[in-house]
Design a protein around this motif. Structure first.
Motif, PDB file in Angstrom:
ATOM      1  N   SER A 119       4.213  -6.035   1.906  1.00  0.00           N
ATOM      2  CA  SER A 119       4.924  -5.011   2.499  1.00  0.00           C
ATOM      3  C   SER A 119       3.885  -4.501   3.384  1.00  0.00           C
ATOM      4  O   SER A 119       2.655  -4.926   3.679  1.00  0.00           O
ATOM      5  CB  SER A 119       5.203  -3.848   1.697  1.00  0.00           C
ATOM      6  N   THR A 120       4.275  -3.554   4.522  1.00  0.00           N
ATOM      7  CA  THR A 120       3.069  -3.209   5.468  1.00  0.00           C
ATOM      8  C   THR A 120       3.195  -1.631   5.469  1.00  0.00           C
ATOM      9  O   THR A 120       4.268  -0.957   4.959  1.00  0.00           O
ATOM     10  CB  THR A 120       3.437  -3.469   6.841  1.00  0.00           C
ATOM     11  N   TYR A 121       2.141  -0.869   5.922  1.00  0.00           N
ATOM     12  CA  TYR A 121       2.110   0.376   6.258  1.00  0.00           C
ATOM     13  C   TYR A 121       1.739   0.869   7.478  1.00  0.00           C
ATOM     14  O   TYR A 121       0.628   0.399   7.814  1.00  0.00           O
ATOM     15  CB  TYR A 121       1.248   1.122   5.064  1.00  0.00           C
ATOM     16  N   ILE A 122       2.387   1.455   8.112  1.00  0.00           N
ATOM     17  CA  ILE A 122       2.296   1.868   9.606  1.00  0.00           C
ATOM     18  C   ILE A 122       1.890   0.733  10.462  1.00  0.00           C
ATOM     19  O   ILE A 122       1.588  -0.317   9.918  1.00  0.00           O
ATOM     20  CB  ILE A 122       1.402   3.117   9.793  1.00  0.00           C
ATOM     21  N   ALA A 123       1.923   0.858  11.782  1.00  0.00           N
ATOM     22  CA  ALA A 123       1.757  -0.340  12.552  1.00  0.00           C
ATOM     23  C   ALA A 123       0.190  -0.599  13.017  1.00  0.00           C
ATOM     24  O   ALA A 123       0.057  -0.966  14.272  1.00  0.00           O
ATOM     25  CB  ALA A 123       2.722  -0.418  14.102  1.00  0.00           C
ATOM     26  N   SER A 124      -0.376  -0.409  12.216  1.00  0.00           N
ATOM     27  CA  SER A 124      -1.805  -0.474  12.601  1.00  0.00           C
ATOM     28  C   SER A 124      -2.645  -1.659  11.708  1.00  0.00           C
ATOM     29  O   SER A 124      -3.932  -1.708  11.629  1.00  0.00           O
ATOM     30  CB  SER A 124      -2.859   0.685  12.290  1.00  0.00           C
ATOM     31  N   GLY A 125      -2.015  -2.483  11.171  1.00  0.00           N
ATOM     32  CA  GLY A 125      -2.379  -3.716  10.574  1.00  0.00           C
ATOM     33  C   GLY A 125      -2.918  -3.562   8.941  1.00  0.00           C
ATOM     34  O   GLY A 125      -3.792  -4.068   8.609  1.00  0.00           O
ATOM     35  N   ASN A 126      -2.003  -2.821   8.397  1.00  0.00           N
ATOM     36  CA  ASN A 126      -2.124  -2.489   6.907  1.00  0.00           C
ATOM     37  C   ASN A 126      -1.123  -3.230   6.147  1.00  0.00           C
ATOM     38  O   ASN A 126       0.041  -2.969   6.168  1.00  0.00           O
ATOM     39  CB  ASN A 126      -2.278  -1.169   6.696  1.00  0.00           C
ATOM     40  N   LEU A 127      -1.828  -4.465   5.508  1.00  0.00           N
ATOM     41  CA  LEU A 127      -0.492  -5.245   4.771  1.00  0.00           C
ATOM     42  C   LEU A 127      -1.123  -5.183   3.148  1.00  0.00           C
ATOM     43  O   LEU A 127      -2.511  -4.999   3.054  1.00  0.00           O
ATOM     44  CB  LEU A 127      -0.817  -6.795   5.013  1.00  0.00           C
ATOM     45  N   LEU A 128       0.095  -5.051   2.498  1.00  0.00           N
ATOM     46  CA  LEU A 128      -0.215  -5.216   0.955  1.00  0.00           C
ATOM     47  C   LEU A 128       0.266  -6.386   0.633  1.00  0.00           C
ATOM     48  O   LEU A 128       1.865  -6.364   0.906  1.00  0.00           O
ATOM     49  CB  LEU A 128       0.425  -3.788   0.433  1.00  0.00           C
ATOM     50  N   CYS A 129      -0.192  -7.020  -0.475  1.00  0.00           N
ATOM     51  CA  CYS A 129       0.403  -8.155  -1.136  1.00  0.00           C
ATOM     52  C   CYS A 129      -0.419  -8.941  -2.044  1.00  0.00           C
ATOM     53  O   CYS A 129      -1.406  -8.330  -2.591  1.00  0.00           O
ATOM     54  CB  CYS A 129       0.599  -9.092   0.044  1.00  0.00           C
ATOM     55  N   GLU A 130       0.077  -9.689  -2.806  1.00  0.00           N
ATOM     56  CA  GLU A 130      -0.205 -10.582  -3.868  1.00  0.00           C
ATOM     57  C   GLU A 130      -0.617 -11.902  -3.246  1.00  0.00           C
ATOM     58  O   GLU A 130       0.247 -12.579  -3.086  1.00  0.00           O
ATOM     59  CB  GLU A 130       0.454 -10.547  -5.109  1.00  0.00           C
ATOM     60  N   PRO A 131      -1.933 -12.244  -2.801  1.00  0.00           N
ATOM     61  CA  PRO A 131      -2.164 -13.739  -2.220  1.00  0.00           C
ATOM     62  C   PRO A 131      -1.963 -14.865  -3.175  1.00  0.00           C
ATOM     63  O   PRO A 131      -2.132 -14.513  -4.497  1.00  0.00           O
ATOM     64  CB  PRO A 131      -3.650 -13.440  -1.869  1.00  0.00           C
ATOM     65  N   PRO A 132      -1.789 -15.892  -2.798  1.00  0.00           N
ATOM     66  CA  PRO A 132      -1.459 -17.068  -3.749  1.00  0.00           C
ATOM     67  C   PRO A 132      -2.450 -17.422  -4.477  1.00  0.00           C
ATOM     68  O   PRO A 132      -2.524 -18.290  -5.494  1.00  0.00           O
ATOM     69  CB  PRO A 132      -0.859 -18.077  -2.922  1.00  0.00           C
ATOM     70  N   GLY A 133      -3.849 -17.121  -4.045  1.00  0.00           N
ATOM     71  CA  GLY A 133      -5.173 -17.812  -4.475  1.00  0.00           C
ATOM     72  C   GLY A 133      -6.236 -16.694  -4.487  1.00  0.00           C
ATOM     73  O   GLY A 133      -5.980 -15.518  -4.540  1.00  0.00           O
ATOM     74  N   ALA A 134      -7.377 -17.305  -3.964  1.00  0.00           N
ATOM     75  CA  ALA A 134      -8.431 -16.552  -3.844  1.00  0.00           C
ATOM     76  C   ALA A 134      -8.322 -15.585  -2.796  1.00  0.00           C
ATOM     77  O   ALA A 134      -7.790 -15.964  -1.559  1.00  0.00           O
ATOM     78  CB  ALA A 134      -9.655 -17.226  -3.840  1.00  0.00           C
ATOM     79  N   ALA A 135      -8.678 -14.202  -2.825  1.00  0.00           N
ATOM     80  CA  ALA A 135      -8.295 -13.168  -1.772  1.00  0.00           C
ATOM     81  C   ALA A 135      -9.120 -13.844  -0.403  1.00  0.00           C
ATOM     82  O   ALA A 135      -8.697 -13.866   0.678  1.00  0.00           O
ATOM     83  CB  ALA A 135      -8.886 -11.778  -2.125  1.00  0.00           C
TER      84      ALA A 135
END
Length: 176
Positions: free
Chosen positions: A36-52
């Motif tokens: 998901s994202t929050y506002i249009a300034s490059g904020n992404l929330l996610c579960e990455p597939p491996g090492a961050a």
């Protein structure tokens, strides 16, 4: 892997356009889930597939390949952001005037000392705690000479800042 808050430096300012739908798509293509994202300034929330760190570098490369510009990607866990928020060393009169500036790494001590002693002309208060630069702007960030370029040159590492209102919201969203 736990949910991460992924911050992208200088998105949707100047010529660096990155629609949030495209950012979500890129993250999904790279194997991230719960995107998901929050506002249009490059904020992404996610579960990455491996090492961050691996995901951050892959997302940087994907942004460059698709959009033709380079931007740093810096991620933090929900707990990292909560700790940074709790550690904010300045009185918060207006959360929108106080920032946590997440850095790509821990700056050298001598650079930190020289940097926080500089006068940027706006009465800013500065303190580096670990991998984060804490800033309090007395009258907001808009007219400050404390720019991303000045921070990167002064500390020797790149970063991206979010005001405490945004940091608080990202912490809440990362917990969902």
């Amino acid at each position: 892997m736990a949910r991460r808050v992924v911050l992208i430096r200088a998105i949707n300012v100047g010529g660096a356009k990155l629609p949030m739908a495209d950012l979500r798509s890129l993250a999904t293509e790279l194997g991230a889930t719960e995107v998901s994202t929050y506002i249009a300034s490059g904020n992404l929330l996610c579960e990455p597939p491996g090492a961050a760190e691996d995901f951050d570098r892959a997302l940087e490369a994907a942004i460059t390949a698709r959009f033709g510009y380079e931007r740093e990607v810096i991620s933090r866990s929900r707990d990292d952001l909560a700790t940074a928020l709790e550690a904010h060393p300045f009185t918060v009169a207006e959360p929108k005037f106080s920032y946590v500036y997440c850095l790509t790494g821990r700056p050298a001590a001598d650079r930190v000392t020289a940097f926080v002693e500089r006068d940027f002309g706006g009465g800013e208060q500065l303190q580096v705690i670990g991998r984060d630069l804490h800033i309090r702007y007395p009258d907001g960030a808009g007219r400050s000479k404390l720019s991303a370029t000045a921070i990167a040159r002064g500390l020797g590492v790149q970063g991206t800042g979010r005001n405490l209102t945004t940091i608080s919201k990202l912490i809440d969203l990362a917990g969902d």
